[in-house]
Write an enzyme that holds these catalytic residues in place. Structure first.
Site, PDB file in Angstrom:
ATOM      1  N   GLY A 129      -8.436  36.435  36.819  1.00 14.51           N
ATOM      2  CA  GLY A 129      -8.677  36.910  38.174  1.00 14.51           C
ATOM      3  C   GLY A 129      -8.406  38.375  38.420  1.00 14.51           C
ATOM      4  N   ASP A 150     -15.824  30.855  35.923  1.00  9.86           N
ATOM      5  CA  ASP A 150     -15.255  30.935  34.580  1.00  9.86           C
ATOM      6  C   ASP A 150     -15.113  29.530  34.019  1.00  9.86           C
ATOM      7  OD1 ASP A 150     -13.494  33.402  33.053  1.00  9.86           O
ATOM      8  OD2 ASP A 150     -13.232  31.384  32.296  1.00  9.86           O
ATOM      9  N   ASP A 199     -17.225  40.164  32.886  1.00 12.75           N
ATOM     10  CA  ASP A 199     -16.212  40.475  31.874  1.00 12.75           C
ATOM     11  C   ASP A 199     -16.176  39.352  30.839  1.00 12.75           C
ATOM     12  OD1 ASP A 199     -14.313  42.301  30.925  1.00 12.75           O
ATOM     13  OD2 ASP A 199     -12.646  41.210  31.818  1.00 12.75           O
ATOM     14  N   LYS A 234     -19.265  43.988  30.503  1.00 14.50           N
ATOM     15  CA  LYS A 234     -18.593  44.280  29.232  1.00 14.50           C
ATOM     16  C   LYS A 234     -19.514  43.899  28.083  1.00 14.50           C
ATOM     17  CE  LYS A 234     -15.099  41.660  27.862  1.00 14.50           C
ATOM     18  NZ  LYS A 234     -13.688  41.195  27.872  1.00 14.50           N
ATOM     19  N   ASP A 245     -18.927  26.138  32.670  1.00 17.91           N
ATOM     20  CA  ASP A 245     -19.516  26.937  31.600  1.00 17.91           C
ATOM     21  C   ASP A 245     -20.796  27.601  32.114  1.00 17.91           C
ATOM     22  OD1 ASP A 245     -20.671  27.974  29.287  1.00 17.91           O
ATOM     23  OD2 ASP A 245     -20.103  26.256  28.051  1.00 17.91           O
TER      24      ASP A 245
END
EC number: 2.1.1.166
Length: 208
Positions: A63, A83, A124, A164, A99
């Site tokens: 988080g 997540d 991320d 990312k 997922d």
């Protein structure tokens, strides 16, 4: 890898982790992760977040990024986070555990977004790393491709995407794909990102 080698490697990682100044600062500030500082650096340079925005956070647990964005978008803003791992509640964050690669989870996420477009999609996400780049990089690229598909579905014109990405096979092609969809694209390596890590952050603004 033998158990002895693995143990030595794990010990080195733990030593590096707990001596990391950003880990120490995160603990002092009561932050969920050092990732908070990465997004703070990106916000200082790229000004992605403004009060009242709606933001999608992919790979949100534990988080750190959602915790940061709440401070930027205020009470009228909204974060939809997802997540595979559980995440403790954050006021202002609508969290979906599942997922992201699963079609039903993706559908549920899109339902939570609703008909209105979002201003920022951030990812991320990273796969569980095996330590073998030939295995890890394709897995990571699959996740970031899915994140870009999410942008196509929900991102408003003029919106932003921060993701990312691990440098390796497929990186240049992915960067070209993003450049075709956004007016301005930067590759960032925040100071708070470990130097030896292959990770960089692509910051794309001005969704066409």
């Amino acid at each position: 890898m033998t158990g002895k080698k693995r143990s030595a490697s794990s010990s080195r990682w733990l030593q590096e982790h707990f001596s990391d100044k950003y880990v120490q600062q995160a603990q002092k500030k009561g932050l969920r992760s050092r990732a908070w500082f990465k997004l703070d650096e990106i916000q200082q340079s790229d000004k992605l977040f403004k009060p009242g925005m709606t933001v999608v956070d992919l790979g949100a647990a534990p988080g750190g990024w959602s915790q940061y964005v709440v401070t930027q978008i205020g009470g009228k803003g909204r974060i939809i986070a997802c997540d595979l791992l559980p995440m403790d509640p954050i006021v202002g964050v609508d969290f979906l555990q599942g997922d992201f690669r699963d079609e039903l989870v993706m559908k549920a996420l899109l339902e939570r977004v609703g008909d209105s477009k979002v201003q920022v999609v951030m990812s991320d996400m990273a796969p569980n790393m095996s330590g073998t780049p030939a295995v890890d990089i394709p897995r990571a690229m699959y996740l970031v491709e899915l994140a870009l598909e999410m942008c196509r579905d929900v991102l408003a014109p003029g919106g932003s995407f921060v993701v990312k990405v691990f440098q390796g096979e497929g990186f240049d092609e992915y960067l070209r794909e993003i450049r075709s969809l956004f007016t301005k694209v930067k590759v960032r390596k925040p100071d708070s990102s470990r130097a030896r890590s292959r990770e960089v952050y692509i910051v794309a603004t001005g969704r066409k």
